[in-house]
Design an enzyme around this catalytic site. Structure first.
Site, PDB file in Angstrom:
ATOM      1  N   GLY A 275       1.255   3.647  -3.232  1.00  0.00           N
ATOM      2  CA  GLY A 275       0.319   4.699  -3.608  1.00  0.00           C
ATOM      3  C   GLY A 275      -0.151   5.573  -2.463  1.00  0.00           C
ATOM      4  O   GLY A 275      -0.929   6.496  -2.663  1.00  0.00           O
ATOM      5  N   HIS A 276       0.297   5.297  -1.233  1.00  0.00           N
ATOM      6  CA  HIS A 276      -0.213   6.028  -0.053  1.00  0.00           C
ATOM      7  C   HIS A 276       0.949   6.448   0.841  1.00  0.00           C
ATOM      8  O   HIS A 276       1.173   5.811   1.866  1.00  0.00           O
ATOM      9  CB  HIS A 276      -1.174   5.137   0.732  1.00  0.00           C
ATOM     10  CG  HIS A 276      -2.090   5.870   1.648  1.00  0.00           C
ATOM     11  ND1 HIS A 276      -1.754   6.208   2.935  1.00  0.00           N
ATOM     12  CD2 HIS A 276      -3.341   6.337   1.469  1.00  0.00           C
ATOM     13  CE1 HIS A 276      -2.769   6.823   3.515  1.00  0.00           C
ATOM     14  NE2 HIS A 276      -3.743   6.907   2.638  1.00  0.00           N
ATOM     15  N   PHE A 277       1.666   7.342   0.632  1.00  0.00           N
ATOM     16  CA  PHE A 277       1.739   8.267  -0.484  1.00  0.00           C
ATOM     17  C   PHE A 277       3.162   8.227  -1.011  1.00  0.00           C
ATOM     18  O   PHE A 277       4.085   8.203  -0.199  1.00  0.00           O
ATOM     19  CB  PHE A 277       1.389   9.679  -0.028  1.00  0.00           C
ATOM     20  CG  PHE A 277       0.004   9.803   0.545  1.00  0.00           C
ATOM     21  CD1 PHE A 277      -1.101   9.860  -0.290  1.00  0.00           C
ATOM     22  CD2 PHE A 277      -0.195   9.839   1.916  1.00  0.00           C
ATOM     23  CE1 PHE A 277      -2.379   9.993   0.235  1.00  0.00           C
ATOM     24  CE2 PHE A 277      -1.476   9.956   2.448  1.00  0.00           C
ATOM     25  CZ  PHE A 277      -2.568  10.025   1.608  1.00  0.00           C
TER      26      PHE A 277
ATOM     27  N   ILE B  76       2.509   6.683   4.463  1.00  0.00           N
ATOM     28  CA  ILE B  76       1.698   6.670   5.680  1.00  0.00           C
ATOM     29  C   ILE B  76       0.765   5.466   5.589  1.00  0.00           C
ATOM     30  O   ILE B  76       0.087   5.278   4.578  1.00  0.00           O
ATOM     31  CB  ILE B  76       0.880   7.971   5.818  1.00  0.00           C
ATOM     32  CG1 ILE B  76       1.820   9.181   5.976  1.00  0.00           C
ATOM     33  CG2 ILE B  76      -0.092   7.889   6.990  1.00  0.00           C
ATOM     34  CD1 ILE B  76       1.114  10.520   5.944  1.00  0.00           C
TER      35      ILE B  76
ATOM     36  N   TYR C  77       0.809  -1.220   0.000  1.00  0.00           N
ATOM     37  CA  TYR C  77       0.000   0.000   0.000  1.00  0.00           C
ATOM     38  C   TYR C  77       0.844   1.272   0.000  1.00  0.00           C
ATOM     39  O   TYR C  77       0.359   2.331  -0.372  1.00  0.00           O
ATOM     40  CB  TYR C  77      -1.004   0.019   1.157  1.00  0.00           C
ATOM     41  CG  TYR C  77      -0.432  -0.357   2.505  1.00  0.00           C
ATOM     42  CD1 TYR C  77       0.253   0.558   3.288  1.00  0.00           C
ATOM     43  CD2 TYR C  77      -0.594  -1.651   2.999  1.00  0.00           C
ATOM     44  CE1 TYR C  77       0.770   0.212   4.519  1.00  0.00           C
ATOM     45  CE2 TYR C  77      -0.084  -2.007   4.235  1.00  0.00           C
ATOM     46  CZ  TYR C  77       0.599  -1.075   4.994  1.00  0.00           C
ATOM     47  OH  TYR C  77       1.101  -1.426   6.215  1.00  0.00           O
TER      48      TYR C  77
END
Length: 144
Positions: free
Chosen positions: A47-49, A54, A44
């Site tokens: 894409g986050h971020f 985070i 994850y």
């Protein structure tokens, strides 16, 4: 203490959605404390971020739910059952969780009636509150 293999014997989650690395305290049907070692390799974070990773708050809640599921499913009468989310109340996020953090996941089960339960959940990093919520869950037959 439960290892990752023992956790996987209780709950059906697998990589990349198994979000508890170990259980460090367990009172079957009452309480569980787990840990998630947050790695920079978590999918994850792509894409986050990008450039500012985070851990998504919903995944912190999921990690808490999985910890609560271990507490509930460690009771002999719940062997082979499935724990599903029934609701989340009062969720609050107080601190970001980043790669390198150890997320401590504490869930206290308060009530269980006719397969529906409630628990108080807290996630901390280095004794700082990251997330708290009241979790509602259902214990059910996995074939239904």
């Amino acid at each position: 203490m439960l290892s990752i293999q023992e956790i996987m014997a209780l709950i059906p989650h697998r990589y990349p959605f198994l979000l508890v690395d170990r259980i460090v305290e367990l009172e079957p049907g009452v309480r569980a404390v787990g840990e998630k070692l947050v790695s920079a390799n978590e999918p994850y974070f792509q894409g986050h971020f990008p450039g500012n990773p985070i851990m998504p708050g919903v995944l912190i809640l999921e990690a808490l739910a999985q910890t609560g599921a271990v507490a509930a499913l460690s009771l002999p009468e719940h062997a082979g059952k499935l724990v599903l989310f029934a609701g989340i109340d009062g969720a609050r996020f107080k601190r970001v969780v980043r790669p390198g953090d150890t997320l401590r996941l504490e869930v206290q089960l308060e009530r269980m009636r006719r397969g529906i339960g409630k628990g108080q959940a807290r996630a901390t990093v280095a004794d700082q509150l990251a997330c708290e919520a009241e979790l509602l869950f259902a214990v059910t037959d996995p074939t239904k």
